[in-house]
Enzyme design. Structure first.
Site, short mmCIF file in Angstrom:
data_model
loop_
_atom_site.label_atom_id
_atom_site.label_comp_id
_atom_site.label_asym_id
_atom_site.label_seq_id
_atom_site.Cartn_x
_atom_site.Cartn_y
_atom_site.Cartn_z
N GLU A 109 0.85 -1.21 0.00
CA GLU A 109 0.00 0.00 0.00
C GLU A 109 0.87 1.25 0.00
OE1 GLU A 109 -3.15 -0.05 -1.12
OE2 GLU A 109 -3.67 -1.40 0.51
N HIS A 110 0.46 2.24 -0.76
CA HIS A 110 1.21 3.50 -0.91
C HIS A 110 2.61 3.24 -1.46
CE1 HIS A 110 -1.60 6.47 0.73
NE2 HIS A 110 -2.06 5.46 1.42
N THR A 111 2.74 2.19 -2.21
CA THR A 111 4.01 1.86 -2.86
C THR A 111 3.97 2.19 -4.34
OG1 THR A 111 3.11 -0.37 -2.94
CG2 THR A 111 4.83 0.05 -1.30
N ASP A 112 2.77 2.29 -4.93
CA ASP A 112 2.72 2.43 -6.40
C ASP A 112 3.36 3.73 -6.88
OD1 ASP A 112 0.53 3.98 -5.54
OD2 ASP A 112 -0.90 3.14 -6.99
N ALA A 118 -15.94 3.39 -0.53
CA ALA A 118 -15.44 2.30 0.30
C ALA A 118 -13.98 1.98 -0.04
CB ALA A 118 -16.31 1.06 0.14
N SER A 122 -12.19 1.54 -5.57
CA SER A 122 -11.80 2.06 -6.88
C SER A 122 -12.92 2.09 -7.92
CB SER A 122 -10.60 1.27 -7.43
OG SER A 122 -9.55 1.34 -6.54
N SER A 123 -14.06 2.59 -7.51
CA SER A 123 -15.15 2.73 -8.49
C SER A 123 -14.77 3.74 -9.58
CB SER A 123 -16.44 3.15 -7.79
OG SER A 123 -16.21 4.30 -7.01
N SER A 124 -13.96 4.74 -9.24
CA SER A 124 -13.60 5.72 -10.27
C SER A 124 -12.70 5.10 -11.34
CB SER A 124 -12.97 6.96 -9.66
OG SER A 124 -11.91 6.61 -8.82
N ASP A 160 -4.87 1.11 -9.16
CA ASP A 160 -6.31 0.84 -9.26
C ASP A 160 -6.72 0.54 -10.70
OD1 ASP A 160 -6.07 1.58 -6.65
OD2 ASP A 160 -7.10 3.50 -6.86
#
Ligand code: GLA
Length: 391
Positions: A33-36, A120, A123-125, A169
């Site tokens: 997480e927070h690595t991309d 939530a 990644s719906s966007s 995402d």
């Protein structure tokens, strides 16, 4: 009437023609997480919660959109695309980026709706952006491959919507494969699929139902803190480009005493990349227990060192870790709300669900939603008659 039938009916009502249908999923991330945006590794997968789009061409240059779930519409023109600060921006952004890259889709109609809970952190966007790019690519035979499309989605989000998110995402939503996680190297965009052999284990999301307003500003602050760590280290190691090139020894030597805040941020990222690599080894060895422990380590780092958790997420993880049959739990995605991801033995699923629901309510006064996820294919065409991918 199922959602796809409703979307088709709504499309035919509004536009009197037959659309093509695209399914574009949300994502989970098992670890990393927070690595991309630090050129590191991530381990996401596409899930069985998706945005569905019914899309068809127009003979003029107009864009007609209907957000089925919100019962809202947007009407505009290809020749006047600018942000309108609504859901339409995720679609318009993709059209704008397609055109900037030299591709010319014609006018189109679109009705979309979905099963991804909004806000939530699933990644719906990204799903909507990918779905739109994919549909226009089909409709107007633009000849773009999936990687090109997902990069367009990221640019739409970064430059048009204005959220400086990484590539994870879009990548997961577009490239997902049923029953597999994707190990992505966010520096080279090399990727490989690993089968998720988790017999008797379910991926369970617990939605904290909070979304703090901090999320965008703090996300950008974390990016800047990581970049400033890299800038400081470049004075000592000019070859460094990102935290991917940094070791704990470098951080200990040059940042720990002089800049403890930047040290904690950077150390979290360096350690999270290592946790991911260890996690992949554990999955290959079918050692889900070891993988679960790495998830707890990831949460600890996100909460204490990277400081992107919130009391509600910490409580969800704390409740989970004390339950029998829970192998691992951690917050997932950008943070400050959204969901935790949990690996749960199937036989305790019902007991887990009732217990965490009750205890979360008791400790926070809030309700949680529990989603049990299946890992599915990435963005694809569907036929409403069969629900299957045609061809
Ligand atoms: C959000 C962003 C991703 C990624 C995660 C944190 O989901 O959209 O690019 O940075 O946060 O891992």
């Amino acid at each position: 009437m199922d959602l796809l039938t409703q979307l088709t009916a709504s499309y035919q009502d509004a536009f009197h023609t037959s659309p093509i249908h695209v399914c574009s999923p949300g994502r989970v991330n098992l670890i990393g997480e927070h690595t991309d945006y630090n050129e590191g590794f991530v381990l996401p997968a596409a899930i069985d919660k998706a945005i569905y789009l019914a899309v068809g061409p127009r003979s003029d240059r107009q864009i007609h959109l209907i957000a089925h779930d919100l019962q809202e519409t947007y009407v505009g023109s290809l020749d006047d695309i600018k942000p309108v600060q609504t859901w339409a921006d995720y679609i318009l952004g993709v059209v704008a980026q397609l055109r900037l890259a030299g591709h010319e889709p014609g006018g189109f109609n679109c009705v979309f709706g979905g099963t991804i809970p909004i806000g939530a952190g699933l990644s719906s966007s990204a799903a909507l952006e990918n779905g739109m790019g994919f549909a226009l690519n089909e409709l107007y035979q633009l000849g773009l491959d999936r990687i090109t499309l997902l990069k367009l989605s990221q640019r739409a989000e970064n430059d048009f919507v204005g959220a400086k998110v990484g590539i994870m995402d879009m990548f997961a939503s577009m490239m997902g494969r049923a029953g597999h996680v994707i190990k992505i190297d966010c520096r080279s965009l090399d990727y490989s699929y690993a089968p998720l052999r988790m017999d008797g284990i379910r991926i369970v999301l617990c939605d904290s139902r909070v979304q703090h307003s901090l999320v965008t500003s703090e996300y950008n602050t974390r990016r800047a803190e990581c970049e400033s760590g890299v800038e400081i280290l470049k004075n000592f190691y000019p070859e460094i480009r990102s935290l991917r090139d940094v070791t704990m020894a470098m951080l200990d030597l040059h940042l720990r005493d002089t800049n403890p805040l930047i040290y904690r941020r950077c150390a979290y990222v360096v350690q999270e990349n290592q946790r991911l690599l260890d996690g992949v080894t554990a999955l290959e060895a079918d050692d889900i227990r070891a993988f679960g422990q790495l998830m707890y380590g990831s949460h600890e780092g996100l909460s204490k060192w990277y400081e992107v958790s919130c009391p509600e997420l910490d409580i969800l993880v704390d409740i989970a870790r004390h339950q029998p049959g829970v192998l691992g739990a951690r917050m997932m995605g950008g943070g400050f709300g959204g969901c935790t991801i949990n690996l749960i033995r199937e036989e305790v699923l019902d007991a887990f669900t009732s217990l965490i629901t009750a205890e979360y309510k008791a400790r926070t006064g809030k309700d949680t939603y529990i989603h049990v996820c299946k890992i599915e294919d990435g963005t694809h065409l569907i036929s409403p008659a069969t629900g299957h991918i045609p061809g």
